[in-house]
Design a protein around this motif. Structure first.
Motif, short mmCIF file in Angstrom:
data_model
loop_
_atom_site.label_atom_id
_atom_site.label_comp_id
_atom_site.label_asym_id
_atom_site.label_seq_id
_atom_site.Cartn_x
_atom_site.Cartn_y
_atom_site.Cartn_z
N GLU D 10 34.43 46.97 41.55
CA GLU D 10 35.90 46.05 42.24
C GLU D 10 34.83 45.38 42.70
O GLU D 10 33.87 45.80 43.85
CB GLU D 10 36.95 46.85 42.63
CG GLU D 10 37.82 47.46 41.92
CD GLU D 10 37.37 48.35 41.25
OE1 GLU D 10 37.18 49.38 41.62
OE2 GLU D 10 37.73 48.75 40.06
N GLY D 11 35.03 44.14 43.26
CA GLY D 11 34.76 42.96 43.27
C GLY D 11 35.59 42.57 44.85
O GLY D 11 35.89 43.33 45.79
N TRP D 12 36.05 41.63 45.02
CA TRP D 12 36.90 40.31 45.57
C TRP D 12 37.64 40.55 45.34
O TRP D 12 38.23 40.93 44.59
CB TRP D 12 36.23 39.18 45.82
CG TRP D 12 35.13 38.73 46.58
CD1 TRP D 12 34.46 39.31 47.21
CD2 TRP D 12 34.51 37.16 46.62
NE1 TRP D 12 33.24 38.73 47.51
CE2 TRP D 12 33.16 37.37 47.29
CE3 TRP D 12 34.64 36.16 45.45
CZ2 TRP D 12 32.31 36.66 47.03
CZ3 TRP D 12 34.06 35.25 45.22
CH2 TRP D 12 33.04 35.65 46.64
N TYR D 13 38.98 40.99 46.61
CA TYR D 13 40.29 41.05 46.28
C TYR D 13 40.68 39.75 45.80
O TYR D 13 40.11 38.61 46.10
CB TYR D 13 40.72 41.80 47.68
CG TYR D 13 41.02 43.24 48.41
CD1 TYR D 13 41.36 44.11 46.43
CD2 TYR D 13 39.33 43.82 48.59
CE1 TYR D 13 41.46 45.77 47.26
CE2 TYR D 13 39.17 44.64 48.40
CZ TYR D 13 39.69 45.83 48.05
OH TYR D 13 39.73 47.02 47.86
N ALA D 14 42.06 40.11 45.46
CA ALA D 14 42.43 38.57 44.60
C ALA D 14 44.05 38.25 45.15
O ALA D 14 45.15 39.02 45.16
CB ALA D 14 42.16 38.48 43.04
N LEU D 15 44.33 37.18 45.91
CA LEU D 15 45.63 36.63 45.45
C LEU D 15 45.68 35.56 44.99
O LEU D 15 45.57 34.10 45.47
CB LEU D 15 45.92 36.62 47.06
CG LEU D 15 47.67 36.27 47.60
CD1 LEU D 15 49.04 37.11 47.88
CD2 LEU D 15 47.94 35.74 49.50
N HIS D 16 47.05 35.42 44.35
CA HIS D 16 47.81 34.27 43.56
C HIS D 16 49.06 33.83 44.45
O HIS D 16 49.97 34.86 44.10
CB HIS D 16 48.26 34.95 41.88
CG HIS D 16 46.75 34.79 41.62
ND1 HIS D 16 46.06 35.42 41.47
CD2 HIS D 16 45.94 33.56 40.80
CE1 HIS D 16 45.04 35.25 40.84
NE2 HIS D 16 45.05 33.90 39.72
N ASP D 17 48.84 32.53 44.97
CA ASP D 17 50.13 32.40 46.02
C ASP D 17 51.00 30.84 45.42
O ASP D 17 50.20 30.08 45.93
CB ASP D 17 49.49 32.26 47.39
CG ASP D 17 50.62 31.86 48.26
OD1 ASP D 17 51.68 31.75 48.09
OD2 ASP D 17 50.71 32.12 49.57
N LEU D 72 49.91 26.21 43.75
CA LEU D 72 49.36 27.66 43.44
C LEU D 72 48.07 27.27 44.54
O LEU D 72 47.18 27.02 44.02
CB LEU D 72 49.22 27.91 42.09
CG LEU D 72 48.39 29.73 41.99
CD1 LEU D 72 48.43 30.35 42.38
CD2 LEU D 72 47.73 29.16 40.05
N VAL D 73 47.72 28.42 44.91
CA VAL D 73 46.58 28.77 45.85
C VAL D 73 46.08 30.10 45.56
O VAL D 73 46.62 31.01 45.86
CB VAL D 73 46.72 28.47 47.56
CG1 VAL D 73 44.92 28.24 48.29
CG2 VAL D 73 47.90 27.50 47.89
N ILE D 74 45.01 29.97 44.72
CA ILE D 74 44.01 31.06 44.59
C ILE D 74 43.22 31.77 45.81
O ILE D 74 42.38 30.49 46.17
CB ILE D 74 43.26 31.20 43.09
CG1 ILE D 74 44.60 31.39 42.45
CG2 ILE D 74 43.06 32.33 42.79
CD1 ILE D 74 43.80 30.18 40.74
#
Lengths: 256, 256, 256, 256, 256
Positions: D10-17, D72-74
């Protein structure tokens, strides 16, 4: 005719009226309006619990756990018109301003004849007095003053290969019999009211379980889940859990 | 061609217009505005029940049990344009301010030819006068003044292994025949209007059952549930249950 | 390679923009604001129907039956950017204040090559001029001025045992062929636009049916439901039904 | 052990807002407040795209098609705390007043070892420099400046008879291999970021596809749908489609 | 009796109280009201974490990722009445004005006897002190001060052909045993609390996983998904993921 439906008898109609409290409006309301609302709320609930609005019936009030509802008022009444009136009369009270009706269930008490068709006669025509009393308690239920209620609606499964309505009468009767035997082992601990709702609401039945011990309700339902009539043939709707309180305690309920 | 669809004939288009009452706004409205709203509401409903808005049709008003709707107005009319107008005209009344349209159903009365293709001719062209009258009553239904209505939408199942649309015509026709026989045993107790809605709404059919005895509706539907056309091949949507009232009683309805 | 996908060609991108009217706000708005809103609304819709906002395309406006939407604006445009702009430009009008965007569908016109791969070339490269004209009409559709529209999204079924995407190409092609033959029997009565939406929206395709006779749409869809490509392999989303009106009639539409 | 799970890294955590714009509030806002809101919005987005809020990561902004979202902000960031902060920091801006967070997705970039377990080492420990670079680009993705994004969450099927998690490792690895081969034929046209979300959100994976040609995304996904790993074993959630824009274009975006 | 349910023992009742923040109201609130709200919020949370409201129990507060909730307060308490009070007491605080209760879960800690019936005795009656301590920690759990929590509700599958409740006791016990073995390999990395909710809420169990490493939670759940008790017999509800913070940090949380 192996596909035949069981005989049934029906008693009082039932409305489960679920409300959430508009706590923001309540917090912002002036003390005088709060008091007037509480007076109106207590008075409405008291009149229903005392059944001053109809010839007969029973009602009770519950504080509900979780976000699905804050308040549940259960009404059993002789006619659909009585329920219709009770539902709208609530909206005329000053207390209703602080509530939203977020859910409900419409049904009628039902006694089924799978294991004993005699039970589906009018109680006054049942010879066995014990059976008559039993049928009467199921058709015209006094809500017990137990602390807890669990309500849930359910269907019998109609999936390809596991279809309750395609089973022969005897097979269904056997399963209902075993199912009932489990329920009897909880006699005195959990009491139950079954209402039918085909044509009245989205599921086929509504079930109320009353008990003074929350874990008893969980134990009974867990045990039933392994019984074939549930494991293979029951489809459950949402579950609601609450604590009974007398109308007079509405102010304490609203005080948090 | 065993997969062929049944012949059908269509009559009046149907709108089931479900409304909830905004009781908070109603409680807060000044008496004068309430009166104006009630006048407008009664007048709108009266005109629809008297069908002053179209060449032909029938309409009726119901007080609905439970939280899914407070009010149901059913319109049968010769054209989709009539329904479109009726729906928007409601919104122009001062009464509409106190309602939200929370649900609806769009369909058209349908007579199917599974058991008798003659029935799918225009009634005026059906030789058998009894049959002609029957078809007419299904295509151009006068809403009976029964106390109760039960409405629900439904589909025929298309699951792998239990697929109505893959059955040969004769098998479907046999099942519809048996299904109809059960309905006939309730003649005089429950009357029924079938509307088709493929292409118009989310289910394939809408069903209205009218009766003066709520339990008759439950008994009929419970019995049908054991019939193969339902047990294996019906998928039901939500059920709505209400009590009819004349437009003039709108003030009493709003008074709780 | 029996699992291969069909060739496809894509044309204009499509936005179905569903709106409900905020009738309460409309009823309460001062006459001057209503007029300004109507001017802005008519002007916005007129410009889209006249396609003054893009190099090419077509748009149309519909009054929708039932509670799911009051208004539908369909846009076909050469680019996704055109649709993005059309959607946001609506919000900038004074009329948008009286609407909420409650639903939408994003897709692109699609011609599939199951029955004739030639059709998936650019129309200008198709030798057969009849076929070229047909492909052009499907990829760059002029919305007909028919009274009625029926829109629904759909998937092909991927259930264990009934999985469209696991069928050999030829079997799929045969079914699409039969499917198309049924459609052709409604030529001149119902016209159809197919859009693909894999990657763009929640279903795989969107279907528009246009007709001057509402019952024709129902008849076509009912007949198709018995066809194997639908009976076994179609999963339908919600159905929307409306009546077309010219932008200039927006004031009449809002007048109820 | 045939049931073993694949190795993953696993690498970076992701938020799709996902946000909808409150266009009514925007239209009614005084010019000065609009300007202040836009300044705050551009500044917030600029800082995220420039990653001034964390040690590392990447962010991008998109205008979404359809009613499910407007914006959408990723965010990809090294820690869950970074995402938690980014989500709440947005709410502190004056621009947030004109938005509602209607959806979101929480996940973490994931590289799986079905076809090459070497890839699940930390990139710095992978000997093959090409593979190391590839793993790095998947774990710590720079969002490409492509015009279009398609996002959807998905599960692997666990239906009776078609259960991904009951398949032997080799069978799963073979399918993932074939699946990957199709993806490779779109290299340079569509780029993809896979994030895992078991324990973090309602589906098991989230997929981002970036491209300058909307039809390429549809073509890729349509082709994949016929591949066994999708046709039999994929369950898709909702699809979101949008167009990237630089933070500086927020005023143009809000201007319609 | 092969169908018998496992013995269980129950401990503290559990309420998961999910809240969203009304950021618009918060941004608009005067500084003085914000401060009063924060004081009330910190004080309420502090009292619950310190368990000044009941005889025993534990509580903790979490900042939630994504749109499903902003705040989660978990309460374990000896009685349902304690939970009912905690839920309503929150609403009486000035801080509640800036929150909405959008979700919740009602359950009770549960120890099951599939692998060792001794464990379902009251801990004080278990002879093996290690086992007694283990049972105690599961029935009366101190919430660890780990950074992360993952909560999800789940059912055991009752599908035709894959029905947990139709399996013989021994087969279920074997699967639970293997399931538990996987969990043990994460000892010290992920700690877990199991609560039963049959009769109390919509699923049969609620699961809390606590860890200082978000990826550990994902790894554990991914590995479990390949275990037969999950792959064939688990049906998962929504997943919630959050970060713990002490009540004193509520002002920092609200500051974005």
């Amino acid at each position: 005719m192996t596909r035949e439906p069981p005989a049934t008898n029906e008693g009082w109609y039932a409305l489960h009226d679920f409300r959430t409290i508009d706590w923001d409006a309540w917090r912002d309301a002036p003390e005088r309006e709060r008091e007037a609302a509480l007076d109106a709320g207590v008075s409405f609930l008291r009149d229903r619990v005392d059944v001053t609005d109809a010839e007969d019936g029973s009602s009770a009030v519950f504080s509900m756990l979780g976000h699905k509802a804050d308040l549940l008022v259960i009404h059993f009444r002789p006619t659909m018109a009585d329920l219709d009136t009770a539902e709208r009369a609530f909206e005329e009270t000053a207390f209703a301003e602080y509530t939203d009706q977020t859910n409900s269930y419409v049904s009628v008490t039902e006694v089924g004849g799978y294991t004993n068709e005699e039970m589906t006669k009018e109680p006054s025509e049942i010879e066995d007095t014990g059976l008559a009393r039993y049928a009467e308690s199921k058709l015209y239920p006094e809500i017990p003053d137990s602390e807890f209620v669990c309500f849930y609606p359910m269907d019998k499964r109609r999936a390809p290969g596991e279809n309750w309505y395609d089973l022969p009468f005897d097979e269904r009767a056997d399963m209902m019999d075993t199912h009932g035997e489990i329920g009897k082992t909880y006699a005195g601990q959990v009491s139950q009211v079954i209402t039918g709702s085909i044509g009245f609401d989205d599921y086929e039945w509504g079930v109320d379980l009353f008990s003074n011990d929350a874990t008893n309700i969980k134990d009974l339902l867990y045990e039933l889940r392994f019984d074939e009539s549930s494991s293979k043939y029951a489809e459950f709707g949402p579950f609601y859990f609450g604590r009974q309180f007398p109308p007079e305690d509405l102010p304490a309920f609203m005080a948090g």
